[in-house]
Design an enzyme around this catalytic site. Structure first.
Site, PDB file in Angstrom:
ATOM      1  N   CYS A 123     -22.974 -47.139 -74.917  1.00 33.86           N
ATOM      2  CA  CYS A 123     -21.605 -46.682 -75.140  1.00 33.86           C
ATOM      3  C   CYS A 123     -20.937 -47.602 -76.144  1.00 33.86           C
ATOM      4  O   CYS A 123     -21.553 -48.563 -76.619  1.00 33.86           O
ATOM      5  CB  CYS A 123     -20.826 -46.587 -73.840  1.00 33.86           C
ATOM      6  SG  CYS A 123     -20.145 -48.116 -73.260  1.00 33.86           S
TER       7      CYS A 123
ATOM      8  N   ARG B  43      -8.202 -41.341 -70.704  1.00 34.89           N
ATOM      9  CA  ARG B  43      -9.168 -41.596 -69.631  1.00 34.89           C
ATOM     10  C   ARG B  43      -8.631 -42.635 -68.654  1.00 34.89           C
ATOM     11  O   ARG B  43      -9.014 -42.641 -67.489  1.00 34.89           O
ATOM     12  CB  ARG B  43     -10.481 -42.126 -70.211  1.00 34.89           C
ATOM     13  CG  ARG B  43     -11.211 -41.127 -71.063  1.00 34.89           C
ATOM     14  CD  ARG B  43     -12.502 -41.701 -71.527  1.00 34.89           C
ATOM     15  NE  ARG B  43     -13.256 -42.191 -70.375  1.00 34.89           N
ATOM     16  CZ  ARG B  43     -14.398 -42.836 -70.441  1.00 34.89           C
ATOM     17  NH1 ARG B  43     -14.941 -43.078 -71.605  1.00 34.89           N
ATOM     18  NH2 ARG B  43     -15.003 -43.250 -69.360  1.00 34.89           N
TER      19      ARG B  43
ATOM     20  N   ASP C  26     -11.355 -56.418 -69.755  1.00 34.34           N
ATOM     21  CA  ASP C  26     -10.515 -55.242 -69.988  1.00 34.34           C
ATOM     22  C   ASP C  26      -9.139 -55.592 -70.560  1.00 34.34           C
ATOM     23  O   ASP C  26      -8.349 -54.691 -70.870  1.00 34.34           O
ATOM     24  CB  ASP C  26     -10.338 -54.444 -68.678  1.00 34.34           C
ATOM     25  CG  ASP C  26     -11.630 -53.762 -68.253  1.00 34.34           C
ATOM     26  OD1 ASP C  26     -12.549 -53.642 -69.094  1.00 34.34           O
ATOM     27  OD2 ASP C  26     -11.729 -53.355 -67.082  1.00 34.34           O
TER      28      ASP C  26
ATOM     29  N   LYS D 254      -7.525 -46.911 -61.820  1.00 33.04           N
ATOM     30  CA  LYS D 254      -8.703 -46.071 -62.118  1.00 33.04           C
ATOM     31  C   LYS D 254      -9.971 -46.680 -61.525  1.00 33.04           C
ATOM     32  O   LYS D 254     -10.753 -45.995 -60.862  1.00 33.04           O
ATOM     33  CB  LYS D 254      -8.844 -45.947 -63.639  1.00 33.04           C
ATOM     34  CG  LYS D 254     -10.196 -45.442 -64.108  1.00 33.04           C
ATOM     35  CD  LYS D 254     -10.273 -45.362 -65.613  1.00 33.04           C
ATOM     36  CE  LYS D 254     -10.647 -46.619 -66.349  1.00 33.04           C
ATOM     37  NZ  LYS D 254     -12.078 -46.995 -66.307  1.00 33.04           N
ATOM     38  N   ASN D 255     -10.173 -47.981 -61.762  1.00 28.02           N
ATOM     39  CA  ASN D 255     -11.449 -48.584 -61.366  1.00 28.02           C
ATOM     40  C   ASN D 255     -11.538 -48.863 -59.864  1.00 28.02           C
ATOM     41  O   ASN D 255     -12.602 -49.214 -59.366  1.00 28.02           O
ATOM     42  CB  ASN D 255     -11.725 -49.851 -62.182  1.00 28.02           C
ATOM     43  CG  ASN D 255     -12.044 -49.506 -63.629  1.00 28.02           C
ATOM     44  OD1 ASN D 255     -12.237 -48.337 -63.968  1.00 28.02           O
ATOM     45  ND2 ASN D 255     -12.087 -50.513 -64.494  1.00 28.02           N
TER      46      ASN D 255
ATOM     47  N   ARG E 274     -24.998 -51.403 -71.847  1.00 34.75           N
ATOM     48  CA  ARG E 274     -24.630 -51.115 -70.465  1.00 34.75           C
ATOM     49  C   ARG E 274     -25.731 -50.442 -69.630  1.00 34.75           C
ATOM     50  O   ARG E 274     -25.564 -49.328 -69.141  1.00 34.75           O
ATOM     51  CB  ARG E 274     -23.346 -50.278 -70.418  1.00 34.75           C
ATOM     52  CG  ARG E 274     -22.179 -50.990 -71.053  1.00 34.75           C
ATOM     53  CD  ARG E 274     -20.905 -50.215 -70.959  1.00 34.75           C
ATOM     54  NE  ARG E 274     -20.274 -50.322 -69.651  1.00 34.75           N
ATOM     55  CZ  ARG E 274     -19.160 -49.682 -69.315  1.00 34.75           C
ATOM     56  NH1 ARG E 274     -18.577 -48.891 -70.184  1.00 34.75           N
ATOM     57  NH2 ARG E 274     -18.631 -49.827 -68.126  1.00 34.75           N
TER      58      ARG E 274
HETATM   59  N1  EPU Z   1     -25.239 -54.913 -66.773  1.00 38.02           N
HETATM   60  C1  EPU Z   1     -26.617 -54.873 -66.899  1.00 38.02           C
HETATM   61  N2  EPU Z   1     -27.318 -54.148 -65.982  1.00 38.02           N
HETATM   62  C2  EPU Z   1     -26.712 -53.463 -64.965  1.00 38.02           C
HETATM   63  C3  EPU Z   1     -25.310 -53.533 -64.847  1.00 38.02           C
HETATM   64  C4  EPU Z   1     -24.601 -54.258 -65.762  1.00 38.02           C
HETATM   65  O1  EPU Z   1     -27.203 -55.480 -67.802  1.00 38.02           O
HETATM   66  O2  EPU Z   1     -27.397 -52.825 -64.174  1.00 38.02           O
HETATM   67  C5  EPU Z   1     -24.466 -55.692 -67.749  1.00 38.02           C
HETATM   68  C6  EPU Z   1     -23.527 -54.811 -68.560  1.00 38.02           C
HETATM   69  O3  EPU Z   1     -24.192 -54.257 -69.687  1.00 38.02           O
HETATM   70  C7  EPU Z   1     -22.422 -55.774 -68.935  1.00 38.02           C
HETATM   71  C8  EPU Z   1     -22.328 -56.676 -67.706  1.00 38.02           C
HETATM   72  O4  EPU Z   1     -23.585 -56.536 -67.028  1.00 38.02           O
HETATM   73  O5  EPU Z   1     -22.804 -56.536 -70.041  1.00 38.02           O
HETATM   74  C9  EPU Z   1     -21.219 -56.340 -66.740  1.00 38.02           C
HETATM   75  O6  EPU Z   1     -21.193 -54.954 -66.472  1.00 38.02           O
HETATM   76  P1  EPU Z   1     -20.629 -54.333 -65.123  1.00 38.02           P
HETATM   77  O7  EPU Z   1     -21.741 -53.616 -64.446  1.00 38.02           O
HETATM   78  O8  EPU Z   1     -19.873 -55.338 -64.344  1.00 38.02           O
HETATM   79  O9  EPU Z   1     -19.608 -53.247 -65.691  1.00 38.02           O
HETATM   80  P2  EPU Z   1     -19.340 -51.831 -65.062  1.00 38.02           P
HETATM   81  O10 EPU Z   1     -19.455 -51.915 -63.604  1.00 38.02           O
HETATM   82  O11 EPU Z   1     -20.125 -50.800 -65.796  1.00 38.02           O
HETATM   83  C10 EPU Z   1     -16.777 -52.126 -64.656  1.00 38.02           C
HETATM   84  C11 EPU Z   1     -15.528 -51.422 -65.094  1.00 38.02           C
HETATM   85  C12 EPU Z   1     -15.280 -51.712 -66.570  1.00 38.02           C
HETATM   86  C13 EPU Z   1     -15.124 -53.225 -66.733  1.00 38.02           C
HETATM   87  C14 EPU Z   1     -16.378 -53.928 -66.205  1.00 38.02           C
HETATM   88  C15 EPU Z   1     -16.261 -55.439 -66.246  1.00 38.02           C
HETATM   89  C16 EPU Z   1     -15.450 -49.489 -63.635  1.00 38.02           C
HETATM   90  C17 EPU Z   1     -15.589 -48.020 -63.479  1.00 38.02           C
HETATM   91  N3  EPU Z   1     -15.686 -49.986 -64.857  1.00 38.02           N
HETATM   92  O12 EPU Z   1     -17.824 -51.602 -65.462  1.00 38.02           O
HETATM   93  O13 EPU Z   1     -14.067 -51.080 -66.924  1.00 38.02           O
HETATM   94  O14 EPU Z   1     -14.957 -53.533 -68.086  1.00 38.02           O
HETATM   95  O15 EPU Z   1     -16.621 -53.537 -64.842  1.00 38.02           O
HETATM   96  O16 EPU Z   1     -15.166 -55.867 -65.525  1.00 38.02           O
HETATM   97  O17 EPU Z   1     -15.108 -50.197 -62.703  1.00 38.02           O
HETATM   98  C18 EPU Z   1     -12.511 -50.097 -68.414  1.00 38.02           C
HETATM   99  O18 EPU Z   1     -11.813 -49.811 -67.423  1.00 38.02           O
HETATM  100  O19 EPU Z   1     -12.105 -49.991 -69.600  1.00 38.02           O
HETATM  101  C19 EPU Z   1     -13.871 -50.583 -68.200  1.00 38.02           C
HETATM  102  C20 EPU Z   1     -14.803 -50.576 -69.157  1.00 38.02           C
END
Ligand code: EPU
Length: 419
Positions: free
Chosen positions: A117, A398, A306, A22-23, A122
């Site tokens: 969320c 999902r 995850d 998915k990711n 996030r």
């Molecule tokens: N963060 C910020 N500001 C930002 C972006 C992130 O403060 O602009 C913080 C987030 O709140 C979090 C941390 O940085 O505390 C890491 O977040 P990240 O941006 O890496 O997460 P993401 O890109 O939103 C992806 C995966 C998640 C997975 C995380 C961490 C996708 C679509 N989603 O999320 O997957 O947990 O990276 O590896 O790739 C799941 O599949 O269940 C899932 C939640």
């Protein structure tokens, strides 16, 4: 709302094949916006999040075709709209992944600002600040991100913290920017490497994916491609845990073990026998109850957040005590309260969970709160005495393709109850 009824106690055995990740798929679907030619994606998993991403692209004017081999061909030339509406973004935060491609290709984007969320606040500030460094003008108005740029200009950007989708947004935007961009302190997840491979197959010049620094030489146009979605490491890890908590013997085919090394190491520490080859991983658990394992989550190559909820279940039925430290998200322990309702003994303090293994747990009616939390409740149901009903399973749909079908194939007893 549909629910899953799980009769616990069956030991799982056999072999299943991992679905597409998915990711990895979500940013790749967004990346189709970057070119005028058709892009074919193969091995897409059949999941609600993928459907939502297609709905989003469709709402902007992309054409999506499905052929008899279940390959999807996407044509995003001449999008009529550059907006990701709140109705879609609120159901899937990964909608933010269209921001970089829209800005790079169409010079504008209007994306609903994702709210909080179930696993944390996030925010998307790192995405926005980095895009500003490429020259984008960004305003937040009426709950929307309004972004514009005549032409994105390359820059040297250092992310303040690691962000997976933030890195992906910038990789896509910089691929069409004027000049050579460097991105440092980037995410090194396998899905980043997958996206770089896909972009490069479209004619981009992305170097260094999988390390903490990437160099991206912008090009004028990208072309179409045919790309296979690699297997889902978190799905594979979840089924390996299912084997570990049911004293099972399971092989997962189609997955590159290098994507799961920290998870494999921790599974070995539980006392399970784990063997792997190029493209498959097997786990056999002979111990009456697993050994406890301490976990600290962190970005790749460390232990993935995850997989944290799933390892809570291993520890909950272990022969000792374990600590889990969640460093990526501030609120990713919603599953613990539900696990305690099944007889687990877990105390949460801030980002730490202190787990005391118990001899047995029992079925209960529990509620899924997010994707990985739902997976942990199903795993708990598999090893509990009696029946577990998991409510709100739209969370699981999902991100896990045909989960009850796959687990039942391995010997589980799970029925989907209609709403
Ligand atoms: N963060 C910020 N500001 C930002 C972006 C992130 O403060 O602009 C913080 C987030 O709140 C979090 C941390 O940085 O505390 C890491 O977040 P990240 O941006 O890496 O997460 P993401 O890109 O939103 C992806 C995966 C998640 C997975 C995380 C961490 C996708 C679509 N989603 O999320 O997957 O947990 O990276 O590896 O790739 C799941 O599949 O269940 C899932 C939640």
């Amino acid at each position: 709302m549909e629910r899953l009824l799980i009769k616990g106690g069956n030991s799982l055995s056999g072999k299943i094949t991992c679905s597409g990740a998915k990711n990895a798929a979500l940013p790749m679907i967004a990346a189709t916006i970057l070119c005028d030619e058709k892009v074919t994606l193969r091995n897409l998993p059949y999941l609600q999040d993928i459907t939502t991403m297609f709905e989003l692209l469709g709402s902007m004017g992309s054409e999506i075709m499905l052929d008899e081999k279940m390959d999807f061909t996407i044509s995003s030339s001449n999008l009529k709209d550059i907006e990701a509406r709140y109705e879609l973004v609120k159901t899937m935060r990964a909608s933010i992944l269209v921001l970089g491609p829209l800005l790079a290709k169409y010079g504008r984007a209007r994306i609903a600002l994702p709210g909080g969320c179930a696993i944390g606040s996030r925010p998307v500030n790192y995405h926005l600040d980095a895009l500003k460094e490429l020259g984008a003008v960004i305003n937040l108005r009426n709950g929307y991100i309004e972004a514009s740029a005549k032409k994105l200009i390359a820059a040297n950007i250092r992310f303040p913290n690691i962000t997976v989708t933030g890195t992906e947004n910038l990789m896509m935007a910089a691929s069409l920017a004027d000049g050579t961009t460097t991105l440092s302190n980037v995410a090194m997840e396998p899905e980043i490497v997958d996206l770089a491979d896909m972009l490069n197959s479209m004619g981009a010049h992305v170097e260094g994916a999988g390390t903490d620094k990437m160099t991206i030489k912008g090009v004028k146009n990208l072309s179409g491609t045919v790309f296979d979605i690699p297997a889902d490491r978190i799905e594979a890890g979840t089924y390996l845990v299912a084997a570990a908590v049911t004293k099972g013997n399971v092989t997962i085919d189609g997955i590159d073990p290098n994507r799961l090394m920290r998870v494999i190491d921790k599974l070995k520490n539980t006392g399970a026998e784990v063997e792997y080859e190029n493209n498959s991983i097997s786990l056999k658990m002979d111990l009456e109850s697993p050994n406890p394992v301490d976990i600290t989550t962190a970005p790749f190559p460390e232990f993935p957040t995850d997989m944290q909820a799933q390892f809570s279940v291993i520890n909950a039925i272990s022969n000792g005590t374990a600590n889990i430290y969640e460093t990526v998200f501030e609120n990713r322990f919603m599953h613990i309260l539900e696990l305690n309702r099944m007889g687990c003994d877990i105390i949460v303090k801030g980002n730490h969970a202190f787990i005391k293994g118990v001899n047995s747990i029992y079925g209960a009616q529990v509620m899924a709160t997010d994707l990985r939390a739902s997976a942990s409740l199903i795993l708990a149901g598999l090893c509990a005495n009696g029946e577990t009903i998991v409510d709100r399973i739209y969370h699981i749909d999902r991100g896990y393709e045909r989960i009850e079908e796959k687990l039942n194939y391995l010997g589980a007893d799970i029925v989907r109850l209609p709403s």
